[in-house]
Design an enzyme around this catalytic site. Structure first.
Site, PDB file in Angstrom:
ATOM      1  N   ARG A 152     -75.513  -4.345 -31.443  1.00  0.00           N
ATOM      2  CA  ARG A 152     -75.831  -5.450 -30.542  1.00  0.00           C
ATOM      3  C   ARG A 152     -75.235  -5.206 -29.163  1.00  0.00           C
ATOM      4  O   ARG A 152     -75.872  -5.481 -28.146  1.00  0.00           O
ATOM      5  CB  ARG A 152     -75.329  -6.783 -31.111  1.00  0.00           C
ATOM      6  CG  ARG A 152     -75.949  -7.968 -30.385  1.00  0.00           C
ATOM      7  CD  ARG A 152     -75.410  -9.272 -30.863  1.00  0.00           C
ATOM      8  NE  ARG A 152     -73.952  -9.311 -30.756  1.00  0.00           N
ATOM      9  CZ  ARG A 152     -73.209 -10.371 -31.054  1.00  0.00           C
ATOM     10  NH1 ARG A 152     -73.786 -11.465 -31.506  1.00  0.00           N
ATOM     11  NH2 ARG A 152     -71.911 -10.333 -30.921  1.00  0.00           N
ATOM     12  N   ARG A 202     -73.474 -10.288 -38.107  1.00  0.00           N
ATOM     13  CA  ARG A 202     -72.192 -10.090 -37.410  1.00  0.00           C
ATOM     14  C   ARG A 202     -71.003  -9.750 -38.291  1.00  0.00           C
ATOM     15  O   ARG A 202     -69.973  -9.324 -37.784  1.00  0.00           O
ATOM     16  CB  ARG A 202     -71.867 -11.333 -36.584  1.00  0.00           C
ATOM     17  CG  ARG A 202     -72.711 -11.429 -35.336  1.00  0.00           C
ATOM     18  CD  ARG A 202     -72.685 -12.832 -34.778  1.00  0.00           C
ATOM     19  NE  ARG A 202     -73.291 -13.742 -35.739  1.00  0.00           N
ATOM     20  CZ  ARG A 202     -73.426 -15.042 -35.557  1.00  0.00           C
ATOM     21  NH1 ARG A 202     -72.958 -15.599 -34.466  1.00  0.00           N
ATOM     22  NH2 ARG A 202     -74.009 -15.798 -36.462  1.00  0.00           N
ATOM     23  N   ASP A 214     -85.995 -13.195 -35.951  1.00  0.00           N
ATOM     24  CA  ASP A 214     -85.508 -14.572 -36.011  1.00  0.00           C
ATOM     25  C   ASP A 214     -86.687 -15.503 -36.195  1.00  0.00           C
ATOM     26  O   ASP A 214     -87.815 -15.163 -35.821  1.00  0.00           O
ATOM     27  CB  ASP A 214     -84.741 -14.939 -34.739  1.00  0.00           C
ATOM     28  CG  ASP A 214     -83.848 -16.145 -34.976  1.00  0.00           C
ATOM     29  OD1 ASP A 214     -82.734 -15.952 -35.479  1.00  0.00           O
ATOM     30  OD2 ASP A 214     -84.288 -17.276 -34.713  1.00  0.00           O
ATOM     31  N   ARG A 251     -79.327 -13.097 -44.246  1.00  0.00           N
ATOM     32  CA  ARG A 251     -78.546 -12.628 -43.096  1.00  0.00           C
ATOM     33  C   ARG A 251     -77.722 -11.379 -43.418  1.00  0.00           C
ATOM     34  O   ARG A 251     -76.610 -11.230 -42.921  1.00  0.00           O
ATOM     35  CB  ARG A 251     -77.595 -13.730 -42.587  1.00  0.00           C
ATOM     36  CG  ARG A 251     -78.280 -14.908 -41.952  1.00  0.00           C
ATOM     37  CD  ARG A 251     -78.684 -14.573 -40.525  1.00  0.00           C
ATOM     38  NE  ARG A 251     -79.389 -15.675 -39.914  1.00  0.00           N
ATOM     39  CZ  ARG A 251     -78.826 -16.569 -39.098  1.00  0.00           C
ATOM     40  NH1 ARG A 251     -77.570 -16.486 -38.800  1.00  0.00           N
ATOM     41  NH2 ARG A 251     -79.553 -17.525 -38.589  1.00  0.00           N
ATOM     42  N   TYR A 305     -86.067 -27.287 -33.762  1.00  0.00           N
ATOM     43  CA  TYR A 305     -85.545 -26.521 -32.615  1.00  0.00           C
ATOM     44  C   TYR A 305     -86.359 -26.778 -31.353  1.00  0.00           C
ATOM     45  O   TYR A 305     -85.819 -26.846 -30.246  1.00  0.00           O
ATOM     46  CB  TYR A 305     -85.537 -25.020 -32.939  1.00  0.00           C
ATOM     47  CG  TYR A 305     -84.451 -24.657 -33.921  1.00  0.00           C
ATOM     48  CD1 TYR A 305     -83.141 -24.470 -33.495  1.00  0.00           C
ATOM     49  CD2 TYR A 305     -84.717 -24.520 -35.273  1.00  0.00           C
ATOM     50  CE1 TYR A 305     -82.125 -24.158 -34.383  1.00  0.00           C
ATOM     51  CE2 TYR A 305     -83.719 -24.211 -36.180  1.00  0.00           C
ATOM     52  CZ  TYR A 305     -82.417 -24.032 -35.739  1.00  0.00           C
ATOM     53  OH  TYR A 305     -81.430 -23.743 -36.623  1.00  0.00           O
TER      54      TYR A 305
HETATM   55  O1  CP3 Z   1     -81.472 -12.194 -42.973  1.00  0.00           O
HETATM   56  C1  CP3 Z   1     -81.473 -11.256 -42.164  1.00  0.00           C
HETATM   57  O2  CP3 Z   1     -80.626 -10.332 -42.158  1.00  0.00           O
HETATM   58  C2  CP3 Z   1     -82.643 -11.153 -41.199  1.00  0.00           C
HETATM   59  C3  CP3 Z   1     -82.433 -11.702 -39.917  1.00  0.00           C
HETATM   60  C4  CP3 Z   1     -82.463 -13.204 -39.653  1.00  0.00           C
HETATM   61  C5  CP3 Z   1     -81.826 -13.710 -38.509  1.00  0.00           C
HETATM   62  N1  CP3 Z   1     -82.162 -15.034 -38.399  1.00  0.00           N
HETATM   63  C6  CP3 Z   1     -80.971 -12.951 -37.587  1.00  0.00           C
HETATM   64  C7  CP3 Z   1     -80.034 -13.667 -36.716  1.00  0.00           C
HETATM   65  C8  CP3 Z   1     -83.141 -14.246 -40.276  1.00  0.00           C
HETATM   66  C9  CP3 Z   1     -83.927 -14.254 -41.569  1.00  0.00           C
HETATM   67  C10 CP3 Z   1     -82.945 -15.408 -39.464  1.00  0.00           C
HETATM   68  C11 CP3 Z   1     -83.542 -16.714 -39.752  1.00  0.00           C
HETATM   69  C12 CP3 Z   1     -83.084 -17.896 -39.005  1.00  0.00           C
HETATM   70  N2  CP3 Z   1     -82.802 -17.997 -37.675  1.00  0.00           N
HETATM   71  C13 CP3 Z   1     -82.980 -19.182 -39.567  1.00  0.00           C
HETATM   72  C14 CP3 Z   1     -83.303 -19.541 -40.990  1.00  0.00           C
HETATM   73  C15 CP3 Z   1     -82.244 -19.101 -41.929  1.00  0.00           C
HETATM   74  C16 CP3 Z   1     -81.028 -19.979 -41.940  1.00  0.00           C
HETATM   75  O3  CP3 Z   1     -79.951 -19.414 -41.699  1.00  0.00           O
HETATM   76  O4  CP3 Z   1     -81.174 -21.157 -42.213  1.00  0.00           O
HETATM   77  C17 CP3 Z   1     -82.560 -20.052 -38.541  1.00  0.00           C
HETATM   78  C18 CP3 Z   1     -82.291 -21.526 -38.694  1.00  0.00           C
HETATM   79  C19 CP3 Z   1     -82.471 -19.295 -37.351  1.00  0.00           C
HETATM   80  C20 CP3 Z   1     -82.125 -19.785 -35.992  1.00  0.00           C
HETATM   81  C21 CP3 Z   1     -80.920 -19.141 -35.449  1.00  0.00           C
HETATM   82  N3  CP3 Z   1     -80.830 -17.814 -35.109  1.00  0.00           N
HETATM   83  C22 CP3 Z   1     -79.680 -19.745 -35.215  1.00  0.00           C
HETATM   84  C23 CP3 Z   1     -79.346 -21.194 -35.499  1.00  0.00           C
HETATM   85  C24 CP3 Z   1     -78.841 -18.753 -34.690  1.00  0.00           C
HETATM   86  C25 CP3 Z   1     -77.463 -18.931 -34.157  1.00  0.00           C
HETATM   87  C26 CP3 Z   1     -76.507 -19.244 -35.233  1.00  0.00           C
HETATM   88  C27 CP3 Z   1     -75.845 -17.993 -35.644  1.00  0.00           C
HETATM   89  O5  CP3 Z   1     -75.825 -17.683 -36.842  1.00  0.00           O
HETATM   90  O6  CP3 Z   1     -75.345 -17.337 -34.712  1.00  0.00           O
HETATM   91  C28 CP3 Z   1     -79.570 -17.539 -34.676  1.00  0.00           C
HETATM   92  C29 CP3 Z   1     -79.081 -16.216 -34.250  1.00  0.00           C
HETATM   93  C30 CP3 Z   1     -79.181 -15.099 -35.225  1.00  0.00           C
HETATM   94  N4  CP3 Z   1     -80.271 -14.796 -35.972  1.00  0.00           N
HETATM   95  C31 CP3 Z   1     -78.175 -14.122 -35.479  1.00  0.00           C
HETATM   96  C32 CP3 Z   1     -78.708 -13.216 -36.396  1.00  0.00           C
HETATM   97  C33 CP3 Z   1     -78.076 -11.963 -36.938  1.00  0.00           C
HETATM   98  C34 CP3 Z   1     -76.821 -14.039 -34.793  1.00  0.00           C
HETATM   99  C35 CP3 Z   1     -77.045 -13.647 -33.410  1.00  0.00           C
HETATM  100  C36 CP3 Z   1     -75.982 -12.718 -32.891  1.00  0.00           C
HETATM  101  O7  CP3 Z   1     -75.912 -11.556 -33.320  1.00  0.00           O
HETATM  102  O8  CP3 Z   1     -75.261 -13.177 -32.000  1.00  0.00           O
END
Ligand code: CP3
Length: 355
Positions: free
Chosen positions: A40, A31, A78, A27, A155
């Site tokens: 964003r 944010r 994602d 990640r 999910y």
């Molecule tokens: O690592 C990186 O920088 C690449 C981008 C990346 C995102 N999601 C961007 C994201 C990667 C590799 C993921 C994978 C992901 N997404 C996983 C597996 C990794 C982990 O953390 O276990 C999972 C379970 C998800 C599902 C997901 N996406 C959730 C549960 C959420 C909401 C929770 C949260 O952190 O807000 C997201 C949203 C998400 N994916 C964000 C980002 C940057 C935040 C969204 C925003 O900007 O509002």
């Protein structure tokens, strides 16, 4: 394609000698960075960032521009692009995480799910990969990724995030054939999706099994690891004249490292609940290790972060085969200065462990 200027991430995954331990952060584009929040806002919402290759490229590059120590870029996207492409209608409610318009509950729902074609149905991801590769111009390798079938299934069946995976686990015990059909469709999809990313320019791939560690030991083997093995055996392992390393990350999988190491991947991701030195002794020469600092350490002062980095490096010990990372994603509240202190500490303190 331009030659890689910094390949220590790929070398460490293959246990080839490196000058310092490579580092990146799960990640890393997210944010905690004000520039990410600005992009964003400009795009409108999170999915618009993912679906527009120019935006996805812009945010992928942000952490690299801020931190010259980063040894890899990760595609901005994602794991939930796959259920979205299967027709579930992904959306994000502000502050509530991911949601789906349609959930999957019955065998009939699962039978009706299409198997997406990566080029046709997820073309925006393939375009993001090629756009980022062009922009990187050989600076560091690009990581592609997907969720594991089990993690994606949670999910799809719950309709969003969950604390206990109650519906998915009920299906597992009451209706295992239905869950197996879903996992099989997801394994096929993840395989072609990752191969599509590799053909578009991803130089390593990671499978995020974020919720595999919630399963019993027996269920983990049958409902998560078996499908990751299937995926690994179907992946393109060499492209553009170089090996394409595969990383498996089961969060909370520390009890099962020996069997995960036998799945055919090049490296395992570790969360912070296991000692990396003991993990190394357990997996031997089979795989490299990636991890494993507790992301909450980044809330502490830079000196404390440095001490923790030093402790993990010493635990791993001398030689290649370690990619430094956090044990899970960096959190939105982290001070970007602290992330910088973390990355600098990895390079500064690790030279002594390499010839
Ligand atoms: O690592 C990186 O920088 C690449 C981008 C990346 C995102 N999601 C961007 C994201 C990667 C590799 C993921 C994978 C992901 N997404 C996983 C597996 C990794 C982990 O953390 O276990 C999972 C379970 C998800 C599902 C997901 N996406 C959730 C549960 C959420 C909401 C929770 C949260 O952190 O807000 C997201 C949203 C998400 N994916 C964000 C980002 C940057 C935040 C969204 C925003 O900007 O509002």
């Amino acid at each position: 394609m331009t030659a890689l200027k910094n390949d220590r991430f790929l070398r460490a995954l293959l246990k080839q000698p490196v000058d310092v331990t490579p580092v990146w952060m799960m990640r890393q584009a997210g944010r905690y960075l004000p520039e990410y929040r600005a992009s964003r806002a400009k795009a409108g919402d999170f999915m618009s960032l993912c679906m527009n290759p120019a935006f996805a490229c812009e945010v992928t590059m942000q952490p690299l521009d801020r931190y010259p120590q980063l040894d890899a870029a990760i595609l901005f996207s994602d794991i939930l692009t796959i259920p979205d492409a299967m027709g579930q209608g992904l959306y994000f409610e502000t502050g509530e995480g991911p949601r789906f318009k349609k959930v999957v509950s019955t065998l009939a729902d699962i039978e009706a799910l299409p198997i997406p074609d990566p080029q046709k149905d997820l073309g925006y991801v393939m375009d993001a990969v090629s756009t980022i590769r062009r922009e990187l111009n050989g600076r560091v390798p690009l990581i592609g990724f997907a969720g594991s079938p089990w993690t994606l299934a949670t999910y799809m069946v719950e309709g969003g995030s969950s604390k206990d995976y109650r519906k998915t686990k009920t299906m597992l015990y009451d209706n295992p054939q239905a869950l197996h059909l879903l996992l099989d469709k997801l394994a096929q999809t993840v395989t072609s999706y990752l191969n599509g990313q590799i053909m578009a320019g991803a130089q390593a791939v990671q499978i995020f099994d974020s919720w595999g560690g919630s399963l019993s030991a027996a269920a983990y083997q049958e409902f998560s690891l078996a499908y990751m093995k299937k995926i690994v055996s179907g992946l393109i392992r060499e492209h553009e004249g170089r090996k394409v390393p595969v990383i498996l990350f089961t969060k909370n999988g520390g009890l099962w490292l020996e069997s995960i190491a036998d799945a055919g991947a090049d490296a395992l991701g570790l969360d912070w609940t296991c000692d990396i030195g003991s993990a190394r002794a357990r997996v031997g020469d089979k795989v490299a290790l990636q991890g494993n600092m507790d992301p909450t350490v980044l809330y502490a002062k830079p000196e404390a972060i440095r001490t923790e980095v030093g402790r993990i490096l010493a635990s791993y010990g001398k030689g290649s085969g370690h990619v430094f990372n956090l044990g899970h994603g960096i959190t939105p509240e982290v001070d970007p200065e602290h992330a910088g202190a973390f990355l600098r500490a990895v390079h500064e303190l690790s030279a002594q462990y390499h010839e």
